[in-house]
Design an enzyme around this catalytic site. Sequence first.
Site, PDB file in Angstrom:
ATOM      1  N   HIS A  19     107.989 -31.213  28.623  1.00  9.99           N
ATOM      2  CA  HIS A  19     107.656 -30.109  27.680  1.00  9.99           C
ATOM      3  C   HIS A  19     107.377 -28.850  28.492  1.00  9.99           C
ATOM      4  CE1 HIS A  19     105.744 -28.656  23.772  1.00  9.99           C
ATOM      5  NE2 HIS A  19     105.627 -27.642  24.621  1.00  9.99           N
ATOM      6  N   HIS A  21     108.012 -24.358  28.853  1.00  7.66           N
ATOM      7  CA  HIS A  21     108.505 -23.038  28.417  1.00  7.66           C
ATOM      8  C   HIS A  21     108.895 -22.252  29.665  1.00  7.66           C
ATOM      9  CE1 HIS A  21     106.786 -23.516  24.325  1.00  7.66           C
ATOM     10  NE2 HIS A  21     105.906 -24.261  24.968  1.00  7.66           N
ATOM     11  N   LYS A 104     112.915 -29.277  18.071  1.00 10.88           N
ATOM     12  CA  LYS A 104     111.474 -29.020  18.106  1.00 10.88           C
ATOM     13  C   LYS A 104     111.007 -28.541  16.737  1.00 10.88           C
ATOM     14  CE  LYS A 104     107.357 -28.290  19.709  1.00 10.88           C
ATOM     15  NZ  LYS A 104     106.866 -27.444  20.770  1.00 10.88           N
ATOM     16  N   HIS A 141     105.150 -30.025  17.267  1.00  9.81           N
ATOM     17  CA  HIS A 141     103.887 -29.305  17.460  1.00  9.81           C
ATOM     18  C   HIS A 141     103.010 -29.723  16.297  1.00  9.81           C
ATOM     19  CE1 HIS A 141     101.379 -25.811  18.865  1.00  9.81           C
ATOM     20  NE2 HIS A 141     100.838 -26.117  17.696  1.00  9.81           N
ATOM     21  N   HIS A 179     101.910 -32.368  23.419  1.00 10.48           N
ATOM     22  CA  HIS A 179     100.620 -31.848  23.907  1.00 10.48           C
ATOM     23  C   HIS A 179      99.444 -32.250  23.031  1.00 10.48           C
ATOM     24  CE1 HIS A 179     101.726 -28.848  20.963  1.00 10.48           C
ATOM     25  NE2 HIS A 179     102.566 -28.224  21.765  1.00 10.48           N
ATOM     26  N   ASP A 252     103.626 -28.255  29.175  1.00 16.57           N
ATOM     27  CA  ASP A 252     103.478 -27.119  28.254  1.00 16.57           C
ATOM     28  C   ASP A 252     103.133 -25.850  29.029  1.00 16.57           C
ATOM     29  OD1 ASP A 252     103.670 -25.803  25.857  1.00 16.57           O
ATOM     30  OD2 ASP A 252     101.659 -26.320  25.179  1.00 16.57           O
TER      31      ASP A 252
HETATM   32  O1  DOR Z   1      99.829 -22.452  24.091  1.00 11.92           O
HETATM   33  C1  DOR Z   1     100.968 -22.494  23.692  1.00 11.92           C
HETATM   34  N1  DOR Z   1     101.912 -21.656  24.183  1.00 11.92           N
HETATM   35  N2  DOR Z   1     101.285 -23.357  22.744  1.00 11.92           N
HETATM   36  C2  DOR Z   1     102.477 -23.358  22.166  1.00 11.92           C
HETATM   37  O2  DOR Z   1     102.694 -24.158  21.298  1.00 11.92           O
HETATM   38  C3  DOR Z   1     103.499 -22.350  22.515  1.00 11.92           C
HETATM   39  C4  DOR Z   1     103.281 -21.834  23.866  1.00 11.92           C
HETATM   40  C5  DOR Z   1     104.092 -20.589  24.170  1.00 11.92           C
HETATM   41  O3  DOR Z   1     105.284 -20.557  23.907  1.00 11.92           O
HETATM   42  O4  DOR Z   1     103.518 -19.633  24.709  1.00 11.92           O
HETATM   43 ZN    ZN Z   2     104.804 -25.783  24.121  1.00 14.55          ZN
END
Ligand code: DOR
Ligand code: ZN
Length: 351
Positions: A19, A21, A104, A141, A179, A252
């Site tokens: 997971h 980003h 997702k 989520h 998460h 995450d």
């Molecule tokens: O803390 C987070 N940041 N939770 C999420 O679900 C998305 C993520 C983000 O893309 O910044």
């Molecule tokens: Zn995330």
Amino acid sequence: MSASTLPTTLTLTRPDDWHLHVRDGAALAAVLPATAQQFGRAVIMPNLRPPITTAAQALAYRDRILACVPDGVDFTPLMTLYLTDNTPPDEIKRAKDAGVVALKLYPAGATTNSDAGVTDIRKTYATLEAMQREGLLLLVHGEVTDPAIDLFDREAVFIDQVMQPLRRDMPELKVVFEHITTKEAAEYVASAGAHTAATLTAHHLLYNRNALFQGGMRPHYYCLPVLKRETHRLALVAAATSGSDRFFLGTDSAPHASVMKEASVCGAGCYTALSAIELYAEAFEAAGALDKLEGFASRHGPAFYGLPVNTGTVTLQREPWVLPESVAFGDATLKPLRGGETLNWRLTAAT
Ligand code: DOR
Ligand code: ZN
């Protein structure tokens, strides 16, 4: 254990991040190398602006990610699509053919760039059935968005309102509760059968909600789902270190420029990719469970996704080092969680 008997070296099968980003453009170029150095693969979240909703967009995004992998590093991004109320069922076959592994589910409005998310999961059922047929996973989520529900209760309420009916209606769909942050979610996943798993972040294993307020507001500890109280953290550590193959690593890591974090409205997300495996090692060591780290980091995820385990290794040394206070992030700067502080484990080799 006395200091002299503490292990000084830890070698693990090369782990994966289930997971992650990585954003796009200059931000992507800034953060991707850190992940590629540690992990063989990463499941790439699709919450760009606009989101990645089609197989064609996922393929193009994959190419932009691959262009940022440092020479000589073996790294595979595993692509996902952003599920909307209108994702057509026939996009699923195209996604499968393009190598997309999952969709997702963001409840609309739950978190960063989730405006286009799902307003009612029943609207997506024809698409979920297509995923069940094609063997694509659903990554969830798991928070309700009802403003009447206390922020700290939104994950537990989601289990009752969304997860249980979903599991009943789509028993063969592989679902990852992403998460997880609560005892309720850890217990739910442990009892939900072979088609339900969960990812756990390093920050939810290391911190409780006090971290958000230690000596003042600490925006770099703000993420969603938000950190919970200590009883929940302990339940997450117990799940991660239990040896159960339905709990695995998902950082995450969610980079936001420091100016966005240190603002009157702070974006949700902790940037942990720079020292991800080191932070997990710290959490597992604190629980006396370093022997369980390899399963969690390198074996359970591939087993659930039906993929081979990586062939390489990573080696960590017990070697105090100071994590950089901040790193470049395109034209901006990015502050890693724990930036400027000392970590005890350090990644020293990866193959
Ligand atoms: O803390 C987070 N940041 N939770 C999420 O679900 C998305 C993520 C983000 O893309 O910044
Ligand atoms: Zn995330």
